[in-house]
Write a protein that holds these residues in place. Sequence first.
Motif, short mmCIF file in Angstrom:
data_model
loop_
_atom_site.label_atom_id
_atom_site.label_comp_id
_atom_site.label_asym_id
_atom_site.label_seq_id
_atom_site.Cartn_x
_atom_site.Cartn_y
_atom_site.Cartn_z
N PHE A 106 43.72 -50.22 -3.95
CA PHE A 106 42.39 -49.74 -4.32
C PHE A 106 42.40 -48.37 -4.99
N THR A 107 43.54 -47.70 -5.02
CA THR A 107 43.57 -46.38 -5.64
C THR A 107 43.55 -46.51 -7.15
N VAL A 108 42.92 -45.53 -7.81
CA VAL A 108 42.81 -45.52 -9.26
C VAL A 108 43.84 -44.54 -9.81
N ASN A 109 44.74 -45.03 -10.65
CA ASN A 109 45.84 -44.20 -11.13
C ASN A 109 45.78 -44.02 -12.64
N GLU A 110 44.61 -43.67 -13.14
CA GLU A 110 44.40 -43.44 -14.56
C GLU A 110 44.68 -41.97 -14.87
N THR A 111 45.77 -41.69 -15.57
CA THR A 111 46.12 -40.31 -15.85
C THR A 111 47.08 -40.25 -17.03
N TYR A 112 47.34 -39.04 -17.51
CA TYR A 112 48.28 -38.84 -18.60
C TYR A 112 48.64 -37.35 -18.63
N PHE A 113 49.68 -37.01 -19.37
CA PHE A 113 50.13 -35.62 -19.45
C PHE A 113 49.11 -34.77 -20.21
N TYR A 114 48.96 -33.53 -19.72
CA TYR A 114 48.06 -32.53 -20.31
C TYR A 114 46.59 -32.96 -20.28
N ARG A 115 46.23 -33.75 -19.28
CA ARG A 115 44.82 -34.12 -19.10
C ARG A 115 44.03 -32.87 -18.70
N GLU A 116 42.82 -32.72 -19.26
CA GLU A 116 41.98 -31.55 -19.02
C GLU A 116 42.80 -30.26 -19.22
N GLN A 117 43.30 -30.15 -20.44
CA GLN A 117 44.22 -29.07 -20.78
C GLN A 117 43.59 -27.70 -20.62
N HIS A 118 42.26 -27.62 -20.70
CA HIS A 118 41.61 -26.31 -20.56
C HIS A 118 41.87 -25.72 -19.17
N GLN A 119 42.03 -26.57 -18.15
CA GLN A 119 42.33 -26.04 -16.82
C GLN A 119 43.76 -25.54 -16.73
N LEU A 120 44.67 -26.16 -17.45
CA LEU A 120 46.03 -25.65 -17.50
C LEU A 120 46.06 -24.29 -18.19
N ALA A 121 45.26 -24.15 -19.27
CA ALA A 121 45.16 -22.85 -19.93
C ALA A 121 44.57 -21.81 -19.00
N CYS A 122 43.59 -22.22 -18.18
CA CYS A 122 42.98 -21.32 -17.21
C CYS A 122 44.01 -20.88 -16.16
N LEU A 123 44.89 -21.80 -15.79
CA LEU A 123 45.93 -21.47 -14.81
C LEU A 123 46.82 -20.34 -15.33
N SER A 124 47.31 -20.48 -16.55
CA SER A 124 48.26 -19.48 -17.08
C SER A 124 47.58 -18.22 -17.58
N ASN A 125 46.36 -18.34 -18.09
CA ASN A 125 45.69 -17.17 -18.69
C ASN A 125 44.85 -16.37 -17.71
N SER A 126 44.33 -17.03 -16.66
CA SER A 126 43.36 -16.36 -15.79
C SER A 126 43.71 -16.41 -14.31
N MET A 127 43.94 -17.59 -13.77
CA MET A 127 44.16 -17.69 -12.34
C MET A 127 45.44 -17.00 -11.90
N LEU A 128 46.55 -17.31 -12.54
CA LEU A 128 47.82 -16.70 -12.13
C LEU A 128 47.84 -15.18 -12.35
N PRO A 129 47.35 -14.67 -13.49
CA PRO A 129 47.29 -13.21 -13.63
C PRO A 129 46.49 -12.53 -12.53
N ASP A 130 45.43 -13.21 -12.04
CA ASP A 130 44.66 -12.65 -10.94
C ASP A 130 45.46 -12.71 -9.64
N LEU A 131 46.11 -13.83 -9.39
CA LEU A 131 46.82 -14.01 -8.13
C LEU A 131 48.01 -13.07 -7.98
N ILE A 132 48.71 -12.78 -9.08
CA ILE A 132 49.92 -11.97 -8.94
C ILE A 132 49.62 -10.49 -8.73
#
Length: 289
Positions: free
Chosen positions: A82-108
């Motif tokens: 019953f699990t839905v496994n619809e995915t692909y690489f770089y899905r919702e890429q804006h969140q990956l950009a947010c990780l490297s540009n904003s979240m990680l700089p804040d966390l470190i």
Amino acid sequence: MAIPLTSAGNSLMTEPLSAADLEEICAIIYKCSGMVFGETKRYYIERRVADLISQRKSQSAKDYISLIRRDWREAELLINSFTVNETYFYREQHQLACLSNSMLPDLIRSKGPGDRIRIFSIPCSSGEEPYSIAIWLLENWPLVDAYNIEIVGSDIDTAILQQAIDGFYGQRALSKLSSSLVDQYFEPESNRQRRLIGDLRESVTFAKSNIVDRQSLAALGRFDVIFCRNLMIYFDEAAREIAAANIHSLLCPGGYVCLGHTESMSRISENFEPIRFPEAIVYRDVGER
């Protein structure tokens, strides 16, 4: 809607799920996963249950339910179907950009060189999301080598976790990646597939867990960032609250969670505040412990 069942004599017969059988199967799915199904999904449910009944050579839905009661490993197989496994690489890429540009700089700001940064992907499906995080950071975060980055992928579906560990992907999964990234990080295989290189496969740890079962999460430790995208849309309000509480328990103080674009923590839990970064809206853990 009738479901095909195989009798002891191997003759094909049809038997619709009774209202009681449908309700019990839905209750098992809900108890094990938090996913909500009901009469409106009867066709979807019956198709999957029919396959499982046929594989187990059960005589009826009641026999199959009795099998689940006797052996909860069968419940695991039911949930997998019953699990839905619809995915692909770089899905919702804006969140990956947010990780490297904003979240990680804040966390470190509160970390030193060599400190651990832990990132959790749940549900990770066949591995595209956690592996995408690894590739994205290698390509887009200049400080990637200055910290000890741990990426953990987790899913309730044991079969899909094995696919993630194996790391084989077809053209559709790779369609959002540039040809240079595909050539750099994936080795050609037969049947028009590629396999993620060994170093990257080893960079992600995979484990089975259930976001609505705190016991299954307990051994995973705390994380700085959690990606939990497009999962809680399948939950009812009670299951969403449990999931949010478990995410809070998994996050380090001040850690971030990324949800799907239709999901919001603001309506579920007071432990999170929305943060509007230039790339994306994410949620920061502000709850007490």
